[in-house]
Enzyme design. Structure first.
Site, PDB file in Angstrom:
ATOM      1  N   GLU A 170       0.818  -1.225   0.000  1.00  0.00           N
ATOM      2  CA  GLU A 170       0.000   0.000   0.000  1.00  0.00           C
ATOM      3  C   GLU A 170       0.852   1.275   0.000  1.00  0.00           C
ATOM      4  OE1 GLU A 170      -2.749  -0.390   3.255  1.00  0.00           O
ATOM      5  OE2 GLU A 170      -3.628  -2.229   2.461  1.00  0.00           O
ATOM      6  N   GLU A 276      -6.365 -10.598  -1.494  1.00  0.00           N
ATOM      7  CA  GLU A 276      -7.174 -10.365  -0.296  1.00  0.00           C
ATOM      8  C   GLU A 276      -8.657 -10.281  -0.659  1.00  0.00           C
ATOM      9  OE1 GLU A 276      -5.719  -7.102   2.115  1.00  0.00           O
ATOM     10  OE2 GLU A 276      -3.622  -7.559   1.636  1.00  0.00           O
ATOM     11  N   ASP A 278     -12.486 -10.260  -1.103  1.00  0.00           N
ATOM     12  CA  ASP A 278     -13.809 -10.377  -0.496  1.00  0.00           C
ATOM     13  C   ASP A 278     -14.742  -9.463  -1.271  1.00  0.00           C
ATOM     14  OD1 ASP A 278     -13.095  -7.825   0.647  1.00  0.00           O
ATOM     15  OD2 ASP A 278     -12.478  -8.801   2.491  1.00  0.00           O
TER      16      ASP A 278
END
Length: 476
Positions: A170, A276, A278
């Site tokens: 990030e 990651e 979802d």
């Protein structure tokens, strides 16, 4: 180096001896995953992904490793594990030069016991830093030394046990500018190349990745990421892969745009991974939205399958009970493949089917057949097997309505049940008794009950006879 037991996914029909002995089993069934065996479709996410040359991963919470339901799913359904927190800086080096590897070692032990790879997360990140780093007031040379020392110690400790590392995490704002952090503010963008070179020196065999969110499709942030990795490659920086976090929102998932964006990074010669995943929605959920969620999960799988350089997909948590979403986005959730009771959702079958597997209840091998006059039909599936144990799933279809159930069967001498899910399990000698849980005792006529468990011992054996409420079941 990690010693990995070869894993087999073998489907047994209850009461039928499908194996001709351990010698034949070792020579044949271990050679390929279930989905590649003639006439047999994969019944778990890991096997369905493996049949396509991909891995299927899950983020694992250290505090849940004592929960047998949680570990049964995490170990049986997934071939890759990512630590949620135990490899982040504030956990692993809470004070300078004082390293805590206990949680990471537990994850590695779990992965090795279940023949899984470890995807290390994360070495350098602006968040979850201990105060001594974020507010240390270090000069540029001192901070470089601190960062390099951390990377070297962590990567060296896990060398050979961790296949991938999120080296930096990030680093961009939404507009594509460099995110402010103690690293960027003190060292500028050069800290990124330094981190990769240091990690490579510590373990030349690990795959080194950069990871970020909101970079799944072409936008200012992903364009900045593309420019950065292009620059790193031109400098000879040892970067191997790009991770797209993919925290997505229901009905805002564009599979073709994801595929196109992944492909442009792949064209640079990099591996691309969904790290990651979802897909959150407003809660409470309903059946219509859960079906749309399943379709949209499948579209992400389709994108990965369409890009040969896509290594695999990791979902960020086992079940909705474990998800970070509700605490971060109040009023939203239901984002994962299993619900809060660890029951598979339509999204589970969406992913399994997209990988070419056979849909069922949480990875069960499909409809075991018509129970007819026999009263019940059972299937017994070894979804993974290694030299010290196995993961088993059992499915029984009943011709009569049930208000409670007990399934019994026998295991070979030396095989011990060490955990399970969707049933209350006990063992006396070689006899195992599985009784319904509080939430799944009612089964309609023609309906199916399912449960699973782990064993220790690692024996290879023929399918046991299953009995439902004292009556023997036929095989499929």
């Amino acid at each position: 180096m990690v010693r990995r037991a070869r894993r087999a996914a073998v489907v047994f029909a209850a009461g039928a001896a499908l194996l001709a002995g351990s010698a034949a089993y070792g020579a044949q069934a271990l050679e390929r995953p279930a989905a590649e065996q003639p006439g047999l479709l994969a019944s778990t996410l890991r096997d369905a992904a493996e049949a396509n040359g991909k891995w299927m991963g899950v983020a694992v919470a250290d505090g849940k490793l004592g929960n047998s339901t949680y570990t049964g799913i995490a170990g049986g359904q997934f071939s890759s594990v990512t630590p949620e927190n135990v490899m982040k800086w504030d956990t692993i080096e809470p004070s300078r030069n004082s390293f805590n590897f206990a949680g990471g070692d537990r994850l590695v032990d779990f992965a090795q016991a279940h023949d899984q790879q470890v995807y290390g997360h994360t070495l350098v990140w602006h968040n979850q830093l201990p105060n001594w780093v974020s507010n240390g007031g270090f000069s540029a040379s001192e901070l470089t030394s601190v960062m390099n020392n951390h990377i070297t110690n962590v990567v060296s400790h896990f060398a050979g046990d961790v296949k991938y590392w999120d080296v930096v995490n990030e680093v961009f704002n939404e507009d594509g500018t460099l995110r402010p952090s103690v690293f960027s503010s003190t060292l500028g963008q050069s800290f990124i190349a330094t981190a990769f070179r240091t990690a490579h020196a510590a373990d030349p065999n690990a795959k080194l990745c950069i990871n970020d969110y909101n970079t799944e499709t072409a936008n200012a942030k992903s364009n900045a990421l593309y420019s950065l990795v292009s620059s790193l490659l031109s400098q000879g920086v040892p970067i191997d892969c790009v991770g797209f976090q993919s925290h997505l929102i229901l009905d805002q998932v564009n599979g073709s745009a994801i595929q196109s964006n992944m492909q442009r990074f792949a064209d640079l010669g990099l591996e691309v991974n969904v790290t990651e995943l979802d897909i959150r929605m407003n809660t409470p959920s309903d059946s219509t939205r859960l079906q749309r969620q399943a379709t949209q999960y499948a579209s992400v799988v389709d994108a990965c399958l369409a890009v040969s350089a896509c290594g695999g997909i990791t979902v960020w948590g086992v079940s909705d009970a474990d998800s970070w979403v509700p605490n971060t986005f109040p009023g939203e959730g239901a984002a994962l493949l299993y619900d809060e009771s660890y029951q598979p959702k339509p999204a589970y079958n969406g992913v399994l089917t997209a990988f070419g597997g056979e849909p069922g209840d949480g990875g069960d091998p499909g409809d075991p057949g018509d129970p007819g006059d026999s009263g019940c039909v059972g299937t017994y599936t070894v979804t993974s097997h290694w030299n010290a144990g196995s993961v088993v799933e059992v499915r029984v279809q009943t011709s009569q309505a049930l208000s409670g159930w007990t399934v019994t069967f026998s295991l070979p001498s030396g095989e011990t049940v060490v955990g399970g899910w969707n049933a209350q399990l006990s063992q006396s000698g070689t006899t195992v008794t599985a009784g319904n849980a509080s939430y799944n005792g009612t089964v309609a006529a023609g309906g199916t009950l399912s449960f699973g468990f782990q064993t220790s011992g690692g024996a290879v054996y023929s399918a046991p006879q299953l009995s439902l409420n004292g009556s023997a079941c036929s095989g499929s």
